[in-house]
Design an enzyme around this catalytic site. Structure first.
Site: not given
Length: 678
Positions: A22, A40, A134
């Site tokens: 992503m 990020k 996750d």
């Protein structure tokens, strides 16, 4: 994103840290708070996808709600030119997956310590009704002090969020997926508990419990197959510690721990001698109506009632059984006439059996034979190739790659990675270490020390600072570097020292009145001051001595400032009135080449000389000849960094002339031996 780009005018990108499905992650330096951070940045190809943007924003929202020393902190969220970004805490270290690979086997006490930190972070998230969904070693970072920190809440979801449907819940790595997620069900807090159990399994055994050729085959194993026993891999593991794994990875969520805190409490006492005789954990059985096949080993554990029920025949079966002897007796006389038919049936059965056996043998012969990629990390190239060949694999291309942890000429990794199941004779590429990556140093003279040091320290350099005063280099700027520009060095093995300007040093002026010109010039030279002279008659001060100074005694000035001294001509006489006083303007050009030569010659001098000569400047000395001066003594000395004009005052007897000489870095560049008023 290129190195050196400054995001939102604050976060200067240093280098890339990694790429994800992503977003891409970069190491950056916060110019305002002077600290390293992780940035990020949403991938370019996903910036127009509303669902991805919502997921990215969800991560920011989830992470900002959580405050725990074992959760990577989010500092800032922003958008620039359509680029969505998160600014997070920079954790200098490695992820848990790489840590296990590098340190396995890991001491049980250390395993428990790592898991307690992870469980603390998950408990905090669950208390805020946030499920990570996750959890895997790749999303757990271990810093240099062995502190574990969970990151990547990109697919985390709050329990109150209603927009999530059943079809999009199976996210994250399939190796750590809970059975209910594998079936397509909604993830719960106990789904995170299951993932934590798989992580504990990997910490204890160095591998995941289920492998397969496809993600689907691995997912099927999660809800069909029992977790392999860790004690079969390592018999030294206490039963109490294995029980933590078994309870956390129970197929039914209700058989697992109620929360992360309960798992942490159980794990904490798993090495206690009091639990040495603990029996193996077995989850409660639940008949959910599904067809189940009992293995032979399970028959021995059946109760008499269960065994009777399992072996009980139906009324039809009983009738058929009871009537069999009667039928056999009634047909005894016809037994001989039945033999030929029975032989035909036996022959037919034998043919069918042979056909089935042939099919099975053919399938076994033509089914692709599989092999596992061996681990070759740290082995020599020749040994690595031999291991691959012995595993019935074909050695493909041999690539060269830099590595800070693997010695030169030794294997770093394979592609596909070690442990992967492949068909025999599959081509496997090999990566060989060229040693630590070398970095080519630039010329940092004139650059800001703070940002330069931060960038080099992030690369692994040890940076030292030496401070000196300078009249020509601004404070905080680099004047010299100990390692020459252009050299290629290994950052982790290199110390670099920068000489940094602190600006001009201040000087508190002494009383120079009644000093000779030579004394005043010596004082000024030692303190890097420039002198200018005026002249006046005086009945009180002897000729050639200072009458007054400007600024006066006690004044605070900077190095390089000018101090004007009024010198005595002595007592005014009748002949003194017949003198001419005038001024001459002289332009002194700055010479770059001369400044560079001067700097290189002074490199071996002490710190005080190098601080004044390391920058580009010219040393100027001016000599005058008139009633008050002689060409054998310096009238004025100064340093220049650009073209400069000076005004030279002359006092000569009427009808006489004066003279001047300008010396730049030891070379006469201007002179006039006949200077008159006109």
């Amino acid at each position: 994103m290129r190195t050196g780009y400054t995001l939102s005018g604050r976060y200067r990108i240093i280098r890339a840290l990694g790429e994800g499905g992503m977003a891409n992650v970069y190491l950056a330096h916060d110019l305002i708070l002077d600290r390293d951070v992780s940035v990020k940045l949403l991938r370019l190809d996903l910036r127009d996808d509303p669902s991805t943007i919502r997921r990215f924003q969800r991560e920011a929202l989830a992470a900002t709600e959580l405050v725990n020393p074992n959760i990577v902190q989010v500092y800032d969220v922003g958008e620039e030119n359509g680029m969505q970004y998160l600014v997070m805490e920079y954790v200098e270290g490695t992820d848990l997956k790489a840590y296990i690979k590098a340190h396995f086997p890991i001491a049980y006490q250390e395993v428990i310590h790592i898991m307690e930190q992870i469980l603390s972070a998950v408990q905090t998230a669950h208390e805020h009704n946030i499920i990570h969904r996750d959890l895997k070693p790749q999303n757990i970072l271990i810093d240099q002090h062995k502190v574990a920190k969970i990151t990547d809440f990109g697919i985390a979801v709050a329990l109150s969020e209603h927009s999530l449907t059943q079809t999009n819940t199976v996210l994250g790595s399939v190796h750590y997926l809970s059975p209910e997620q594998a079936r397509g069900g909604m993830a719960t807090k106990k789904s995170d508990i299951y993932s934590l159990g798989i992580i504990l399994y990997e910490l204890l055994t160095g591998t995941v419990p289920f492998e397969g050729e496809t993600a689907v085959s691995i997912a099927l194993k999660h809800f069909q197959s029992e977790i392999p026993s860790v004690r079969e891999i390592d018999p030294r593991i206490p039963q109490a510690l294995e029980n933590v794994v078994l309870k956390a990875t129970a197929k039914r969520p209700e058989d697992r721990y109620t929360d992360a805190a309960s798992m942490a409490a159980d794990l904490k006492t798993s090495l206690s001698p009091k639990r040495a005789g603990e029996v193996k954990f077995t989850p409660a059985q639940d008949d959910d109506g599904e067809t189940k096949v009992l293995p032979l080993s399970a028959l021995s554990s059946l109760t008499p009632e269960t065994a009777a029920a399992a072996t009980q025949t139906t009324p039809q079966e009983k009738t058929a059984t009871d009537s069999a002897p009667a039928k056999a007796a009634g047909k005894k006389g016809r037994k001989k006439t039945r033999h030929p038919r029975r032989r035909k049936f036996l022959l037919a059965g034998l043919v069918v059996l042979l056909l089935v056996a042939g099919i099975l043998i053919g399938m076994a012969l033509f089914r692709p034979q599989m092999t596992s990629v061996p681990s070759v990390a740290g082995r020599t190239e020749q040994v690595a190739k031999s291991r691959l060949t012995n595993a019935y694999l074909t050695v493909g291309k041999v690539h060269k790659t830099a590595s800070a942890t693997v010695k030169v000429h030794r294997a770093v990794r394979t592609e596909p990675r070690s442990g992967t199941q492949l068909k025999r004779q599959t081509v496997v590429d090999l990566w060989i270490s060229t040693g630590p990556k070398r970095y080519q140093l630039a010329d940092y003279q004139g650059d800001a020390y703070a940002s330069t040091a931060a960038k080099l320290e992030a690369l692994g350099f040890k940076v030292h600072r030496e401070s000196v005063h300078s009249t020509s280099v601004p404070a905080g700027r680099i004047m010299q570097q100990s390692v020459q520009a252009g050299q290629k060095v290994v950052p982790a093995k290199t110390d670099i020292t920068f000489t940094v300007s602190t600006g001009s040093e201040t000087v508190t002026l002494a009383d120079l009145t009644n000093k000779t010109k030579a004394q005043a010039q010596s004082y000024a030279t030692n303190r890097n001051l420039n002198l200018a002279f005026d002249y006046a008659y005086s009945n009180d001060v002897a000729k050639g001595r200072v009458i007054k100074q400007s600024p006066g005694e006690g004044a605070v000035v900077q190095e390089g400032d000018e101090v004007t001294l009024t010198m005595s001509r002595g007592v005014e006489s009748e002949s003194s009135s017949s003198v001419d006083q005038f001024s001459v303007n002289v332009k002194i050009p700055f010479d770059d080449d001369s400044a560079s030569e001067s700097s290189s010659e002074d490199d071996s001098d002490d710190d005080s000389s190098s601080s004044s000569s390391s920058s580009a400047s010219n040393l100027i000395q001016i000599y005058l000849r008139d009633q008050d001066h002689s060409l054998s003594t310096i009238y004025k000395q100064m340093t220049i960094t650009s073209d400069t004009s000076v005004t030279l005052p002359f006092t000569v007897a009427s009808g006489k002339s004066g003279a001047y000489k300008v010396v730049r870095d030891g070379h006469v560049i201007a002179s006039d031996s006949h200077v008159t008023k006109n």
